[in-house]
Motif scaffolding. Sequence first.
Motif, PDB file in Angstrom:
ATOM      1  N   PRO A  44       0.826  -1.213   0.000  1.00 19.93           N
ATOM      2  CA  PRO A  44       0.000   0.000   0.000  1.00 19.93           C
ATOM      3  C   PRO A  44       0.862   1.265   0.000  1.00 19.93           C
ATOM      4  CG  PRO A  44      -0.700  -1.521   1.728  1.00 19.93           C
ATOM      5  CD  PRO A  44       0.569  -2.057   1.165  1.00 19.93           C
ATOM      6  N   ASP A  45       0.368   2.308  -0.648  1.00 23.68           N
ATOM      7  CA  ASP A  45       1.104   3.579  -0.725  1.00 23.68           C
ATOM      8  C   ASP A  45       1.335   4.184   0.648  1.00 23.68           C
ATOM      9  OD1 ASP A  45       1.295   3.452  -3.473  1.00 23.68           O
ATOM     10  OD2 ASP A  45      -0.583   4.561  -3.786  1.00 23.68           O
ATOM     11  N   ASP A  46       0.433   3.947   1.587  1.00 22.97           N
ATOM     12  CA  ASP A  46       0.564   4.553   2.917  1.00 22.97           C
ATOM     13  C   ASP A  46       1.330   3.661   3.898  1.00 22.97           C
ATOM     14  OD1 ASP A  46      -1.358   2.587   3.103  1.00 22.97           O
ATOM     15  OD2 ASP A  46      -2.726   3.769   4.338  1.00 22.97           O
ATOM     16  N   PHE A  47       2.002   2.637   3.408  1.00 26.31           N
ATOM     17  CA  PHE A  47       2.741   1.725   4.282  1.00 26.31           C
ATOM     18  C   PHE A  47       3.927   2.440   4.915  1.00 26.31           C
ATOM     19  CE2 PHE A  47       6.243  -1.319   4.884  1.00 26.31           C
ATOM     20  CZ  PHE A  47       5.647  -2.147   5.816  1.00 26.31           C
ATOM     21  N   GLU A  48       4.033   2.346   6.225  1.00 27.07           N
ATOM     22  CA  GLU A  48       5.157   2.907   6.973  1.00 27.07           C
ATOM     23  C   GLU A  48       5.790   1.780   7.774  1.00 27.07           C
ATOM     24  OE1 GLU A  48       6.564   5.928   7.166  1.00 27.07           O
ATOM     25  OE2 GLU A  48       5.212   6.738   5.638  1.00 27.07           O
TER      26      GLU A  48
END
Length: 80
Positions: free
Chosen positions: A61-65
């Motif tokens: 996912p693009d928001d993966f941290e």
Amino acid sequence: MVTKIQKWGNSLAVRIPKALVEEAGLERGKPVDIHYEDGEIRIRKRRRKRYNLDEMLATVPDDFEPEEWDIGPPVGNEVW
């Protein structure tokens, strides 16, 4: 080719004649997929999935941290 179903432990087994093994490219100890479909038992060579880094990264996912995680104290001669 005709062969027989035989008892093998608590299961049943079918011997695959050598000529058919060679024609199908099967090898001893290699995994196969076996399933029942359309009134037939089918055995298929298992194909190893080839992974592609770009395809795998596309699923992140693009928001993966990423987060740090503790694996415990050093054990042995590790240098941290």
